[in-house]
Scaffold this motif. Structure first.
Motif, PDB file in Angstrom:
ATOM      1  N   GLY A 208       0.822  -1.210   0.000  1.00  0.00           N
ATOM      2  CA  GLY A 208       0.000   0.000   0.000  1.00  0.00           C
ATOM      3  C   GLY A 208       0.852   1.255   0.000  1.00  0.00           C
ATOM      4  N   ASN A 209       1.927   1.238   0.783  1.00  0.00           N
ATOM      5  CA  ASN A 209       2.846   2.377   0.823  1.00  0.00           C
ATOM      6  C   ASN A 209       3.501   2.582  -0.533  1.00  0.00           C
ATOM      7  OD1 ASN A 209       5.478   3.753   1.133  1.00  0.00           O
ATOM      8  ND2 ASN A 209       5.022   3.729   3.312  1.00  0.00           N
ATOM      9  N   ARG A 210       4.015   1.504  -1.115  1.00  0.00           N
ATOM     10  CA  ARG A 210       4.724   1.610  -2.387  1.00  0.00           C
ATOM     11  C   ARG A 210       3.809   2.028  -3.533  1.00  0.00           C
ATOM     12  NH1 ARG A 210       9.714   2.468  -2.139  1.00  0.00           N
ATOM     13  NH2 ARG A 210      10.015   1.607  -4.228  1.00  0.00           N
ATOM     14  N   LEU A 211       2.519   1.615  -3.459  1.00  0.00           N
ATOM     15  CA  LEU A 211       1.564   1.944  -4.522  1.00  0.00           C
ATOM     16  C   LEU A 211       0.924   3.311  -4.320  1.00  0.00           C
ATOM     17  CD1 LEU A 211      -0.152  -1.558  -4.913  1.00  0.00           C
ATOM     18  CD2 LEU A 211       1.479  -0.476  -6.493  1.00  0.00           C
ATOM     19  N   HIS A 215      -4.955   6.810   2.076  1.00  0.00           N
ATOM     20  CA  HIS A 215      -6.092   6.830   3.007  1.00  0.00           C
ATOM     21  C   HIS A 215      -5.692   6.252   4.363  1.00  0.00           C
ATOM     22  CE1 HIS A 215      -8.870   8.165  -0.050  1.00  0.00           C
ATOM     23  NE2 HIS A 215      -8.448   7.210  -0.863  1.00  0.00           N
ATOM     24  N   ARG A 216      -5.921   7.028   5.394  1.00  0.00           N
ATOM     25  CA  ARG A 216      -5.515   6.592   6.734  1.00  0.00           C
ATOM     26  C   ARG A 216      -6.285   5.357   7.184  1.00  0.00           C
ATOM     27  NH1 ARG A 216      -5.133  11.698  10.741  1.00  0.00           N
ATOM     28  NH2 ARG A 216      -7.299  11.974  10.103  1.00  0.00           N
ATOM     29  N   ILE A 217      -7.526   5.215   6.730  1.00  0.00           N
ATOM     30  CA  ILE A 217      -8.351   4.079   7.151  1.00  0.00           C
ATOM     31  C   ILE A 217      -7.718   2.755   6.705  1.00  0.00           C
ATOM     32  CG2 ILE A 217      -9.826   4.051   5.100  1.00  0.00           C
ATOM     33  CD1 ILE A 217     -10.951   3.497   8.746  1.00  0.00           C
ATOM     34  N   PHE A 246       6.252   2.750  10.540  1.00  0.00           N
ATOM     35  CA  PHE A 246       7.213   2.845   9.447  1.00  0.00           C
ATOM     36  C   PHE A 246       6.589   2.538   8.092  1.00  0.00           C
ATOM     37  CE2 PHE A 246      10.333   3.359  12.640  1.00  0.00           C
ATOM     38  CZ  PHE A 246      11.465   3.850  12.013  1.00  0.00           C
ATOM     39  N   MET A 247       5.369   2.017   8.070  1.00  0.00           N
ATOM     40  CA  MET A 247       4.656   1.775   6.816  1.00  0.00           C
ATOM     41  C   MET A 247       3.821   2.978   6.378  1.00  0.00           C
ATOM     42  SD  MET A 247       5.572  -1.240   5.866  1.00  0.00           S
ATOM     43  CE  MET A 247       7.170  -0.924   6.645  1.00  0.00           C
ATOM     44  N   ILE A 248       3.680   3.974   7.242  1.00  0.00           N
ATOM     45  CA  ILE A 248       2.861   5.144   6.913  1.00  0.00           C
ATOM     46  C   ILE A 248       3.609   6.023   5.920  1.00  0.00           C
ATOM     47  CG2 ILE A 248       1.656   7.149   7.849  1.00  0.00           C
ATOM     48  CD1 ILE A 248       0.544   4.488   8.836  1.00  0.00           C
ATOM     49  N   ALA A 296      -9.664  20.426  -0.320  1.00  0.00           N
ATOM     50  CA  ALA A 296      -9.203  19.106  -0.757  1.00  0.00           C
ATOM     51  C   ALA A 296      -7.689  19.107  -0.971  1.00  0.00           C
ATOM     52  CB  ALA A 296      -9.919  18.705  -2.043  1.00  0.00           C
ATOM     53  N   ALA A 297      -7.175  20.213  -1.514  1.00  0.00           N
ATOM     54  CA  ALA A 297      -5.730  20.324  -1.738  1.00  0.00           C
ATOM     55  C   ALA A 297      -4.975  20.356  -0.415  1.00  0.00           C
ATOM     56  CB  ALA A 297      -5.421  21.576  -2.559  1.00  0.00           C
ATOM     57  N   SER A 298      -5.576  20.953   0.627  1.00  0.00           N
ATOM     58  CA  SER A 298      -4.947  21.016   1.953  1.00  0.00           C
ATOM     59  C   SER A 298      -4.706  19.622   2.509  1.00  0.00           C
ATOM     60  CB  SER A 298      -5.823  21.820   2.926  1.00  0.00           C
ATOM     61  OG  SER A 298      -6.018  23.132   2.463  1.00  0.00           O
ATOM     62  N   ASN A 299      -5.657  18.736   2.266  1.00  0.00           N
ATOM     63  CA  ASN A 299      -5.503  17.363   2.752  1.00  0.00           C
ATOM     64  C   ASN A 299      -4.390  16.615   2.015  1.00  0.00           C
ATOM     65  OD1 ASN A 299      -7.624  17.642   4.589  1.00  0.00           O
ATOM     66  ND2 ASN A 299      -9.151  17.074   3.057  1.00  0.00           N
ATOM     67  N   ARG A 300      -4.136  17.021   0.757  1.00  0.00           N
ATOM     68  CA  ARG A 300      -3.124  16.321  -0.031  1.00  0.00           C
ATOM     69  C   ARG A 300      -1.712  16.846   0.206  1.00  0.00           C
ATOM     70  NH1 ARG A 300      -6.887  17.188  -4.167  1.00  0.00           N
ATOM     71  NH2 ARG A 300      -5.433  18.547  -5.289  1.00  0.00           N
TER      72      ARG A 300
END
Length: 452
Positions: A208-211, A215-217, A246-248, A296-300
């Motif tokens: 998931g990290n590499r791809l 999403h935090r969920i 370390f995966m985040i 939306a941009a703030s979240n990114r």
């Protein structure tokens, strides 16, 4: 719902900016000791044996080997996993962009941390070298970041930035040492099936990290699964918190430069209003969409790592750690060797003498041997105050004490807790006194700033 969330955020913001986290921990620890030695002592002790469940059908998430966790186990195994998750996020940030991001930056705090881990262990072993007392060797290794920085924050602008950075960095390395000790030396019989399940979940998180999954969920959901598998596996489940951290993802989806340019473009689409006109204006659909686009941009532009670290800071420092302290600092002062024994002395000397000698001597040698340069603003005098604050072990020391003496050694656990509390109070007070003497006074600092 939005109003409630806003109130909660406001409360945590107030705590973060107006209340010293270290002082909260000390107050809670003292309160726990008072209650534990009062007529309410039995109620206090029995309260932590209350079972905790989160059950769906026959499955209980908060269970170990088919038995529900007690409230004490829930705090030490579940809530402290969140604490170590927060520590993991901080370590990853420091390794990527902070004081541990390069060899040049990391060398001095790493050297200081090694000294601050080796000498306390040696001093502990010289006092308590027989079994089962020797099981607590790792207790005086750790430095409590929140507590030590809380004491340092009392001096405000009198503290050079280099000292804050140095204390934070070597405390982070200490935490890494403590985590490794927990992982390798406090592991019970391993359950292979749960370890394999943990490995599968870890692989999913890594992919998931590499791809680029942001999403935090996604990370929270699989993180809970991994914590449960670790709980059943025999490896202490708090280690799962560090691994998940370390995966985040640490990189934002949107570069801050693009974000700032995007805001400027959006602002240009709004006419200039004076204050009175602004209160009466009704936005048209295009302007509403523009504002939503900015949101939306703030979240990114904020990476999941920074977002989680920031949102967890208040909960960890002002809820989880004080609750842990309240549950674990209730030392019963019965007198005799049950309270004041070999382990008490070993932990106390490890934190007060071992930490100071280790941090100061290793830092001194590293600078004198020209392995590193002395940071701007650091002197041999104020280094002595920082080395003393390194002996504030508290949270992680209490945690390791629980792991060391949890099974059938209640008297040694009591001794260890008292040693941690006495060592923390002593080093905190001595560090404060020394720094108050050697740091420049407030008017001198203000005069220098005015001159600039």
């Amino acid at each position: 719902m939005q109003k409630t969330k806003s109130k909660n955020y406001s409360l945590l913001s107030t705590l973060k900016h107006r209340i010293n986290g270290g002082m909260v921990l000390m107050t809670v620890a003292v309160l726990a000791m008072i209650i534990a030695n009062s007529p309410l002592g039995d109620v206090y002790q029995d309260f932590w044996d209350y079972p905790v469940s989160l059950q769906i059908g026959d499955f209980n998430l908060f269970s170990h080997n088919g038995h529900p966790l007690t409230l004490m186990q829930f705090i030490n195994d579940a809530l402290m996993a969140l604490f170590f998750f927060s520590v993991g996020l901080e370590i990853k940030r420091e390794v990527m962009v902070g004081e541990l991001s390069s060899l040049r930056k990391a060398m001095l705090p790493v050297i200081a941390a090694f000294g601050g881990m080796i000498f306390p262990v040696l001093l502990y072993f010289s006092v308590a070298h027989t079994s089962p007392e020797s099981s607590g060797l790792a207790i005086p290794m750790a430095t409590d970041i929140a507590f030590s920085l809380g004491v340092l924050s009392l001096f405000g602008k009198r503290v050079p930035l280099s000292l804050k950075v140095f204390l934070t960095a070597f405390a982070v390395v200490d935490d890494i040492g403590g985590i490794l000790v927990i992982a390798f030396f406090y592991t019970s019989d391993l359950a292979t099936s749960y370890l394999l399940a943990s490995a599968v979940v870890l692989a999913i998180l890594y992919l998931g990290n590499r791809l680029g999954v942001m999403h935090r969920i996604f990370y929270i959901g699989f993180g809970i699964m991994m914590w449960y598998f670790f709980l059943q596996s025999g490896i202490h489940c708090t280690i799962a918190g560090v691994i998940i951290a370390f995966m985040i993802p640490a990189k934002p989806r949107l570069h801050v430069t693009h974000y700032v340019n995007r805001i400027r473009e959006s602002i240009s689409k709004f006419p200039n209003f004076d204050k009175k006109e602004g209160e009466k204006i009704v936005l048209d659909p295009a302007q509403i969409n523009e504002l939503k686009s900015i949101e939306a941009a703030s979240n990114r532009v904020i990476s999941p790592l920074q977002s989680l670290e920031n949102s967890m800071h208040g909960w960890v420092n002002y809820f989880i750690m004080p609750l842990f302290a309240f549950a674990n600092a209730g030392v019963v002062l019965s007198g005799g060797t049950e309270t004041f024994g070999t382990v008490t002395l070993a932990v106390f000397l490890g934190l007060t003498v071992g930490k100071f000698i280790g941090v100061y001597s290793f830092t001194f040698l590293a600078i004198k041997l020209r392995l590193v340069n002395m940071p701007t603003g650091m002197t041999w005098k104020n280094l002595s105050g920082i080395a003393l604050l390194g002996g504030i072990g508290f949270t992680v020391s209490l945690f390791i004490a629980n792991l060391s003496f949890a099974n059938g050694h209640a008297d040694l656990l009591n001794q260890a807790k008292l040693g941690v509390l006495l060592g923390t109070i002593t080093t905190g007070l001595l560090g404060y006194i020394v720094l108050n003497i050697v740091l420049p006074k407030e008017d001198v600092v203000e005069g220098k700033e005015a001159a600039k």
